[in-house]
Motif scaffolding. Sequence first.
Motif, PDB file in Angstrom:
ATOM      1  N   ALA A 224       1.335   2.281  -3.528  1.00 24.61           N
ATOM      2  CA  ALA A 224       0.130   2.420  -4.344  1.00 24.61           C
ATOM      3  C   ALA A 224      -0.029   3.851  -4.848  1.00 24.61           C
ATOM      4  O   ALA A 224       0.454   4.804  -4.228  1.00 24.61           O
ATOM      5  CB  ALA A 224      -1.095   2.010  -3.524  1.00 24.61           C
TER       6      ALA A 224
ATOM      7  N   THR B 148       3.091   8.219  -5.294  1.00 23.77           N
ATOM      8  CA  THR B 148       2.675   7.070  -4.501  1.00 23.77           C
ATOM      9  C   THR B 148       2.253   7.543  -3.110  1.00 23.77           C
ATOM     10  O   THR B 148       2.418   8.726  -2.763  1.00 23.77           O
ATOM     11  CB  THR B 148       3.825   6.065  -4.348  1.00 23.77           C
ATOM     12  OG1 THR B 148       4.887   6.695  -3.593  1.00 23.77           O
ATOM     13  CG2 THR B 148       4.355   5.615  -5.704  1.00 23.77           C
TER      14      THR B 148
ATOM     15  N   LEU C 242      -7.130   3.710  -2.100  1.00 17.52           N
ATOM     16  CA  LEU C 242      -6.939   2.463  -1.358  1.00 17.52           C
ATOM     17  C   LEU C 242      -8.263   1.855  -0.897  1.00 17.52           C
ATOM     18  O   LEU C 242      -8.270   0.745  -0.359  1.00 17.52           O
ATOM     19  CB  LEU C 242      -6.044   2.694  -0.142  1.00 17.52           C
ATOM     20  CG  LEU C 242      -4.557   2.973  -0.411  1.00 17.52           C
ATOM     21  CD1 LEU C 242      -3.816   3.183   0.902  1.00 17.52           C
ATOM     22  CD2 LEU C 242      -3.912   1.859  -1.217  1.00 17.52           C
TER      23      LEU C 242
ATOM     24  N   GLN D 249       0.821  -1.212   0.000  1.00 14.13           N
ATOM     25  CA  GLN D 249       0.000   0.000   0.000  1.00 14.13           C
ATOM     26  C   GLN D 249       0.853   1.259   0.000  1.00 14.13           C
ATOM     27  O   GLN D 249       0.451   2.289  -0.562  1.00 14.13           O
ATOM     28  CB  GLN D 249      -0.944  -0.005   1.204  1.00 14.13           C
ATOM     29  CG  GLN D 249      -2.094  -1.003   1.061  1.00 14.13           C
ATOM     30  CD  GLN D 249      -2.934  -1.093   2.312  1.00 14.13           C
ATOM     31  OE1 GLN D 249      -2.404  -1.125   3.430  1.00 14.13           O
ATOM     32  NE2 GLN D 249      -4.253  -1.139   2.153  1.00 14.13           N
TER      33      GLN D 249
END
Length: 206
Positions: free
Chosen positions: A29, A37, A123, A26
């Motif tokens: 991500a 990111t 997310l 994550q």
Amino acid sequence: MISVRTLARREREDFADLLDGLSPLQWQAPTLCAGWTVRDVVVHTISYLGQTRVGLTAAMLSARGRVDRLNDRALEAGAGSGPDELRALMRAGVDPSGAGALYGCRVALIECLIHQQDIRRPLGLPRIIPPDALRASLTYARVSPVIGGAWRTRGLRLIATDLDWSAGRGPEVHGPGEALLLAMTGRVGAVADELQGPGLAQLGRR
């Protein structure tokens, strides 16, 4: 009435709580900030809020007022920082100071609120933003000299459908307060389907 400083402190604590629960995948991500990111957004937030007022002024002068250049330099400076260090730094700086204390701590509040949503939405980790924090951020975003909300919303009337907040004159844009905030800070593409009203097309073009 809760002070803006308290709201900002709580928002950063919530941000730190979010980071504590992220997996290594994550952290890499994508976010609502194009090309950044999760780690990049966190580095940016910490570096910006961690500067003294004098340091921020010097950095802006060095970057000749170009925010993109300032951001690039911050990411370069934080290139070696891993998740553990970034989590600790986010937790350590919960009380607004320096650049974060500008405009009555509204800089720290809106930076932590918006960038937390930049991470949460992609997310799939939604949350209910405290109404007091959201209302204060909406009001500040419309007049901030850096965020650009005044330019994006000029000639429009914004009306939140989930809290007592509205501002401006002109064609109306209705929607949840969070969506209005993200739209006025340049993220209208991510929330356009949550907004409606005759002013939406104009807001989208900006």
